[in-house]
Design an enzyme around this catalytic site. Structure first.
Site, PDB file in Angstrom:
ATOM      1  N   SER A  25       6.894  68.747   9.316  1.00  0.00           N
ATOM      2  CA  SER A  25       6.249  69.336   8.269  1.00  0.00           C
ATOM      3  C   SER A  25       5.219  70.205   8.508  1.00  0.00           C
ATOM      4  O   SER A  25       4.634  70.901   9.864  1.00  0.00           O
ATOM      5  CB  SER A  25       6.283  68.572   7.030  1.00  0.00           C
ATOM      6  OG  SER A  25       5.196  68.064   8.212  1.00  0.00           O
ATOM      7  N   THR A  57      10.495  74.623   7.004  1.00  0.00           N
ATOM      8  CA  THR A  57       9.129  73.658   7.039  1.00  0.00           C
ATOM      9  C   THR A  57       9.295  73.060   5.304  1.00  0.00           C
ATOM     10  O   THR A  57       9.509  74.161   4.192  1.00  0.00           O
ATOM     11  CB  THR A  57       8.487  73.259   7.765  1.00  0.00           C
ATOM     12  OG1 THR A  57       8.655  71.707   7.990  1.00  0.00           O
ATOM     13  CG2 THR A  57       7.409  74.104   7.268  1.00  0.00           C
ATOM     14  N   TYR A  58       8.582  72.055   5.081  1.00  0.00           N
ATOM     15  CA  TYR A  58       7.877  71.908   3.860  1.00  0.00           C
ATOM     16  C   TYR A  58       5.994  71.495   4.070  1.00  0.00           C
ATOM     17  O   TYR A  58       5.829  71.263   4.698  1.00  0.00           O
ATOM     18  CB  TYR A  58       8.761  70.223   3.243  1.00  0.00           C
ATOM     19  CG  TYR A  58       8.746  69.612   3.938  1.00  0.00           C
ATOM     20  CD1 TYR A  58       7.643  68.883   3.601  1.00  0.00           C
ATOM     21  CD2 TYR A  58       9.365  69.319   5.330  1.00  0.00           C
ATOM     22  CE1 TYR A  58       7.514  67.657   4.137  1.00  0.00           C
ATOM     23  CE2 TYR A  58       9.532  67.693   5.974  1.00  0.00           C
ATOM     24  CZ  TYR A  58       7.897  66.433   5.752  1.00  0.00           C
ATOM     25  OH  TYR A  58       8.437  65.913   5.964  1.00  0.00           O
ATOM     26  N   GLY A  73       6.137  67.435  13.829  1.00  0.00           N
ATOM     27  CA  GLY A  73       7.460  67.978  14.759  1.00  0.00           C
ATOM     28  C   GLY A  73       7.518  68.585  15.442  1.00  0.00           C
ATOM     29  O   GLY A  73       6.872  68.876  15.935  1.00  0.00           O
ATOM     30  N   ALA A  74       8.580  69.294  15.445  1.00  0.00           N
ATOM     31  CA  ALA A  74       9.877  69.887  17.000  1.00  0.00           C
ATOM     32  C   ALA A  74       8.973  71.399  15.783  1.00  0.00           C
ATOM     33  O   ALA A  74       8.921  72.395  16.445  1.00  0.00           O
ATOM     34  CB  ALA A  74      10.656  69.928  15.890  1.00  0.00           C
ATOM     35  N   ALA A  75       8.494  71.579  14.547  1.00  0.00           N
ATOM     36  CA  ALA A  75       6.940  73.048  14.267  1.00  0.00           C
ATOM     37  C   ALA A  75       6.359  73.147  15.425  1.00  0.00           C
ATOM     38  O   ALA A  75       5.865  74.516  16.201  1.00  0.00           O
ATOM     39  CB  ALA A  75       7.114  72.625  12.585  1.00  0.00           C
TER      40      ALA A  75
END
EC number: 4.1.1.11
Length: 118
Positions: A25, A57-58, A73-75
């Site tokens: 996110s 994403t959100y 996260g991955a972002a």
């Protein structure tokens, strides 16, 4: 037929953190979310102006007034603190429903404080 249009955006926000171990996110200051009419857990697109990265994403709500713009996260691999980003939210409607639609644009300063909403 449904058309997909820009509902709102937070323009040129400054990334304040990147948390690789979080589940995913983008954390956004609650005041920014409210001003942009973006709901918690709503899908958003993020464009990094520094490196050209684009991601989907959100949004999750961070503390109001904190100025937080944190990729999780991955972002977190796609932005670093200090990078400038645009956060975009899209919606769908019929041509008739969208006839008078105008997207909401939230302009912020380098501390992610709201300077204008158009």
């Amino acid at each position: 037929m449904l058309r997909t249009v820009l509902l709102s955006k937070i323009h040129r926000a400054t990334v304040t953190g990147a948390c690789l171990e979080y589940m995913g996110s983008i954390s956004l200051d609650a005041q920014l979310l409210a001003a942009a009419h973006i709901l918690a857990f709503e899908q958003v697109h993020v464009v990094n102006l520094n490196n050209g990265a684009r991601l989907i994403t959100y949004a999750i709500e961070a503390t109001a007034g904190s100025g937080a713009v944190v990729l999780n996260g991955a972002a977190a691999r796609l932005a670093a603190p200090g990078d400038r980003v645009i956060v975009l939210a899209y919606g769908q409607g019929t041509t008739e429903e969208l006839e008078n639609h105008q997207p909401r644009v939230v302009h912020v300063d380098t501390g992610n404080r709201i300077v204008a909403c158009v």
